[in-house]
Motif scaffolding. Structure first.
Motif, PDB file in Angstrom:
ATOM      1  N   ALA A   1       0.726  -1.376  -0.076  1.00 32.68           N
ATOM      2  CA  ALA A   1      -0.201   0.151   0.226  1.00 32.68           C
ATOM      3  C   ALA A   1       0.929   0.910  -0.012  1.00 32.68           C
ATOM      4  CB  ALA A   1      -0.755  -0.059   1.444  1.00 32.68           C
ATOM      5  N   TYR A   2       1.600   1.145   0.758  1.00 30.47           N
ATOM      6  CA  TYR A   2       3.212   2.276   0.977  1.00 30.47           C
ATOM      7  C   TYR A   2       3.539   2.786  -0.485  1.00 30.47           C
ATOM      8  CZ  TYR A   2       6.882   5.331   2.438  1.00 30.47           C
ATOM      9  OH  TYR A   2       7.269   6.768   2.894  1.00 30.47           O
ATOM     10  N   MET A   3       4.111   1.350  -0.665  1.00 28.44           N
ATOM     11  CA  MET A   3       4.283   2.005  -2.383  1.00 28.44           C
ATOM     12  C   MET A   3       3.641   2.479  -3.202  1.00 28.44           C
ATOM     13  SD  MET A   3       7.386   2.193  -2.199  1.00 28.44           S
ATOM     14  CE  MET A   3       8.267   2.149  -3.918  1.00 28.44           C
ATOM     15  N   THR A   4       2.539   1.908  -3.332  1.00 30.08           N
ATOM     16  CA  THR A   4       1.628   2.228  -4.977  1.00 30.08           C
ATOM     17  C   THR A   4       0.925   3.762  -4.371  1.00 30.08           C
ATOM     18  OG1 THR A   4       0.402  -0.028  -4.522  1.00 30.08           O
ATOM     19  CG2 THR A   4      -0.750   1.378  -4.822  1.00 30.08           C
ATOM     20  N   ARG A   5       1.016   4.109  -2.992  1.00 29.93           N
ATOM     21  CA  ARG A   5       1.170   5.924  -3.210  1.00 29.93           C
ATOM     22  C   ARG A   5       2.495   5.897  -3.553  1.00 29.93           C
ATOM     23  NH1 ARG A   5       0.246   8.210   2.935  1.00 29.93           N
ATOM     24  NH2 ARG A   5       2.879   7.334   2.711  1.00 29.93           N
ATOM     25  N   SER A   6       3.102   5.679  -3.469  1.00 31.63           N
ATOM     26  CA  SER A   6       4.418   6.706  -2.961  1.00 31.63           C
ATOM     27  C   SER A   6       4.837   6.358  -5.460  1.00 31.63           C
ATOM     28  CB  SER A   6       5.906   6.111  -2.558  1.00 31.63           C
ATOM     29  OG  SER A   6       5.744   6.044  -1.027  1.00 31.63           O
ATOM     30  N   SER A   7       4.935   5.778  -5.625  1.00 29.04           N
ATOM     31  CA  SER A   7       5.254   5.637  -6.935  1.00 29.04           C
ATOM     32  C   SER A   7       4.310   6.036  -7.837  1.00 29.04           C
ATOM     33  CB  SER A   7       5.623   3.978  -6.939  1.00 29.04           C
ATOM     34  OG  SER A   7       3.794   3.240  -7.421  1.00 29.04           O
TER      35      SER A   7
ATOM     36  N   GLY B   1       7.648  -4.150  -4.594  1.00 25.90           N
ATOM     37  CA  GLY B   1       7.655  -4.875  -6.282  1.00 25.90           C
ATOM     38  C   GLY B   1       5.769  -4.768  -5.989  1.00 25.90           C
ATOM     39  N   PHE B   2       5.592  -5.587  -5.554  1.00 26.14           N
ATOM     40  CA  PHE B   2       3.662  -5.351  -5.635  1.00 26.14           C
ATOM     41  C   PHE B   2       2.699  -4.063  -5.745  1.00 26.14           C
ATOM     42  CE2 PHE B   2       3.865  -9.689  -4.117  1.00 26.14           C
ATOM     43  CZ  PHE B   2       2.622 -10.118  -5.026  1.00 26.14           C
ATOM     44  N   GLY B   3       3.572  -2.912  -5.322  1.00 27.79           N
ATOM     45  CA  GLY B   3       3.061  -1.647  -4.750  1.00 27.79           C
ATOM     46  C   GLY B   3       3.862  -0.643  -6.292  1.00 27.79           C
ATOM     47  N   SER B   4       4.665  -1.186  -6.941  1.00 25.68           N
ATOM     48  CA  SER B   4       4.792  -0.619  -7.988  1.00 25.68           C
ATOM     49  C   SER B   4       4.355  -1.414  -9.192  1.00 25.68           C
ATOM     50  CB  SER B   4       6.342  -1.341  -8.318  1.00 25.68           C
ATOM     51  OG  SER B   4       6.961  -0.301  -7.286  1.00 25.68           O
ATOM     52  N   PHE B   5       3.960  -2.608  -9.263  1.00 25.07           N
ATOM     53  CA  PHE B   5       3.402  -3.354 -10.607  1.00 25.07           C
ATOM     54  C   PHE B   5       1.849  -3.103 -10.294  1.00 25.07           C
ATOM     55  CE2 PHE B   5       0.806  -7.191 -11.405  1.00 25.07           C
ATOM     56  CZ  PHE B   5       1.412  -8.000 -12.747  1.00 25.07           C
ATOM     57  N   ILE B   6       1.598  -3.331  -9.566  1.00 30.19           N
ATOM     58  CA  ILE B   6      -0.435  -3.322  -9.330  1.00 30.19           C
ATOM     59  C   ILE B   6      -0.999  -1.788  -9.793  1.00 30.19           C
ATOM     60  CG2 ILE B   6      -2.358  -2.867  -7.481  1.00 30.19           C
ATOM     61  CD1 ILE B   6      -0.875  -4.663  -6.091  1.00 30.19           C
ATOM     62  N   PRO B   7      -0.094  -0.949  -9.003  1.00 26.13           N
ATOM     63  CA  PRO B   7      -0.762   0.362  -9.919  1.00 26.13           C
ATOM     64  C   PRO B   7      -0.022   0.797 -11.552  1.00 26.13           C
ATOM     65  CG  PRO B   7       1.199   1.379  -9.035  1.00 26.13           C
ATOM     66  CD  PRO B   7       0.591  -0.231  -8.523  1.00 26.13           C
ATOM     67  N   ALA B   8       1.370   0.135 -11.925  1.00 26.40           N
ATOM     68  CA  ALA B   8       1.131   0.275 -12.906  1.00 26.40           C
ATOM     69  C   ALA B   8       0.375  -0.189 -13.792  1.00 26.40           C
ATOM     70  CB  ALA B   8       2.633  -0.140 -12.851  1.00 26.40           C
ATOM     71  N   GLU B   9      -0.270  -1.370 -13.633  1.00 30.91           N
ATOM     72  CA  GLU B   9      -1.097  -1.986 -14.472  1.00 30.91           C
ATOM     73  C   GLU B   9      -2.397  -1.410 -14.579  1.00 30.91           C
ATOM     74  OE1 GLU B   9      -0.906  -5.412 -16.049  1.00 30.91           O
ATOM     75  OE2 GLU B   9       1.491  -4.661 -16.077  1.00 30.91           O
ATOM     76  N   VAL B  10      -2.658  -1.042 -13.232  1.00 27.72           N
ATOM     77  CA  VAL B  10      -4.270   0.041 -13.688  1.00 27.72           C
ATOM     78  C   VAL B  10      -3.836   1.190 -14.825  1.00 27.72           C
ATOM     79  CG1 VAL B  10      -5.718   1.458 -11.668  1.00 27.72           C
ATOM     80  CG2 VAL B  10      -4.565  -0.543 -10.881  1.00 27.72           C
ATOM     81  N   LEU B  11      -2.628   1.669 -14.087  1.00 32.91           N
ATOM     82  CA  LEU B  11      -2.291   2.989 -15.567  1.00 32.91           C
ATOM     83  C   LEU B  11      -2.400   2.485 -16.528  1.00 32.91           C
ATOM     84  CD1 LEU B  11       0.441   5.058 -13.366  1.00 32.91           C
ATOM     85  CD2 LEU B  11      -2.189   5.531 -12.796  1.00 32.91           C
ATOM     86  N   LYS B  12      -1.782   1.071 -17.029  1.00 33.11           N
ATOM     87  CA  LYS B  12      -2.016   1.108 -18.314  1.00 33.11           C
ATOM     88  C   LYS B  12      -3.047   0.424 -18.926  1.00 33.11           C
ATOM     89  CE  LYS B  12      -0.665  -3.607 -20.455  1.00 33.11           C
ATOM     90  NZ  LYS B  12       0.347  -4.493 -20.682  1.00 33.11           N
TER      91      LYS B  12
END
Length: 461
Positions: free
Chosen positions: A258-264, A389-400
């Motif tokens: 969650a923290y990295m989802t916000r930060s990234s 890793g998940f905190g970067s991958f999940i939002p990247a997939e959402v943005l995609k």
């Protein structure tokens, strides 16, 4: 006889004096976390942004690369814990790793933010390999930071003060990393963003290297001659049936996701949704307010216990995120919500690091094995790596999925909705799962007095 007694008394006094940790060593111990955060927080805060908007990678490719790299590096956490437990040198067990890994750490992070004259697959492979090496070198630096403290002094008060100084200086490193790196890169590179990032991170890497070397030369490890060697098999046995450890690992891993989802996604939100890149450094700078929450944690623990304090801080983080979500383009509302979220998340992070140490006691109580290095490496470094890793991958997939275009000067309305959801609301959804796990953990914290009492009896036999 009196002379002998006096000599013994004097020897005891000298021994007690020797066990005290001088202030300069408490300070240089803090240099380790400050140096690590000075570089690693650039990775955690800007890696996805750098890969897409500076390095020239698509959002989908960047997200997958970050996930694979983090999972690969996560294997390094337990390995590093075992290596520390088995290290023997004239410098100690943990201390030599600061000397051995300070230069590789600095070089790999600098190379990570340096864009070579490559294209296509070669460029992606360069980013992937250097990213993994940078993360592995950070793990080799960060794991000894926790494991070295018990060997610096036997005095519990000095340990507590040293750890407090470490947390403060760690936040100083984070503050300088996330607040000034972007304007510094723009200043050094001008319109050439690739040059600017390489030069700026190069300067940061030199500073981090110097402080790590200073910390190494000032440290002195004690009481390591009689340390029992824990085999790899015994390390895994310490985790068997250790349910509080399992809960903490899962909750901490989700926290970092969650923290990295916000930060990234922070940089994207203020660049595209708020149309002002200056807000990136402004909000990252305000994150230093989390120190206030960390300082208040002992007071909350007295009334809410550890599990309750963690739940409260996670809920506070969600409240701050929601305030930002309902603030729209109101800068004041966004700042208020951001500060509340930072206080909550920073305090919750502190609690996870504290509670994973308690699970070491449970492992010894249940299995008769005290595997400090292995259990704390999984509970800390492993969670940070995989969660990031998940905190970067999940939002990247959402943005995609929302149609985000890497490197574009502006985004479609649909893409901006995806950025807003990823930055404001997705972290709340993920944090809730961590809250639920900590409520379950309550049962095991209530059992701690029994564990401690039994261990005290065993140690006195």
């Amino acid at each position: 006889m009196d002379t002998v007694s006096d000599q013994k008394g004097s020897a005891t006094k000298v021994q007690k004096l020797d066990e005290r940790l001088p202030f300069h060593r408490k300070l240089t111990y803090g240099f380790t976390d400050m140096s690590g955060n000075l570089l690693y927080c650039i990775i955690s805060g800007y890696m996805l942004y750098f890969f897409t908007n500076v390095f020239g990678m698509s959002i989908g490719t960047a997200g997958v690369l970050l996930l694979i790299g983090r999972i690969f590096d996560a294997v390094g956490a337990p390995v590093m814990g075992i290596l520390v437990d088995h290290t023997h040198s004239k410098y100690g067990k943990s201390r030599p790793w600061f000397l051995w890994m300070s230069l590789p750490f600095a070089i790999f992070v600098w190379l990570l933010f340096t864009t070579p004259s490559l294209t296509g697959t070669a460029k992606i492979m360069y980013g992937a390999i250097i990213y993994i090496l940078a993360d592995l070198s950070y793990t080799a630096v960060s794991t000894p930071i926790t494991s070295v403290l018990p060997n610096l002094t036997l005095n519990s008060d000095d340990r507590q003060v040293a750890n407090s100084i470490r947390l403060v200086l760690g936040n100083v490193g984070n503050f300088f990393a996330v607040t000034f790196i972007l304007p510094f890169a723009n200043f050094l590179g001008g319109s050439n963003h690739q040059k600017g990032w390489s030069l700026a991170v190069g300067v940061y890497a030199i500073v981090a290297f110097v402080f790590l070397v200073i910390a190494f030369f000032d440290m002195r490890e004690k009481n390591i001659e009689n340390d029992k060697i824990i085999t790899i098999k015994e390390s895994f046995r310490a985790a068997r049936g250790n349910w509080p450890w399992i809960l903490i690992v899962l909750a901490n891993l989700i926290y970092w996701t969650a923290y990295m989802t916000r930060s990234s996604t922070l940089a994207y939100y203020f660049q595209y949704n708020m149309h002002n890149e200056n807000y990136i450094s402004l909000f990252n700078g305000f994150s230093i307010i989390q120190v206030l929450g960390m300082a208040s944690v002992p007071l909350f623990v007295k009334f809410l216990r550890k599990w309750g304090t963690t739940v409260f801080m996670l809920v506070l983080t969600c409240l701050g995120q929601a305030i930002m979500g309902f603030s729209g383009n109101n800068l004041t509302g966004l700042l208020i919500g951001w500060c509340i979220a930072c206080i909550g998340s920073g305090s919750a992070c502190t609690m996870f690091f504290a509670m994973v140490g308690d699970t070491v006691d449970f492992g010894e109580w249940k299995n008769g094995i005290r595997a400090n290095g292995f259990l704390t490496a999984i509970g800390a470094s492993f969670c940070i790596q995989v969660g990031s890793g998940f905190g970067s991958f999940i939002p990247a997939e959402v943005l995609k999925a929302f149609g985000f275009q890497s490197g574009a000067t502006s985004q479609s309305t649909n893409a901006m909705n995806g950025i807003s959801f990823s930055f404001l609301w997705l972290p709340i959804i993920i944090y809730i799962f961590s809250v639920l796990l900590m409520i379950v953990y309550r049962k095991w914290e209530m059992h701690e007095p029994v564990v401690i009492a039994d261990l005290e009896k065993r140690h006195t036999v």
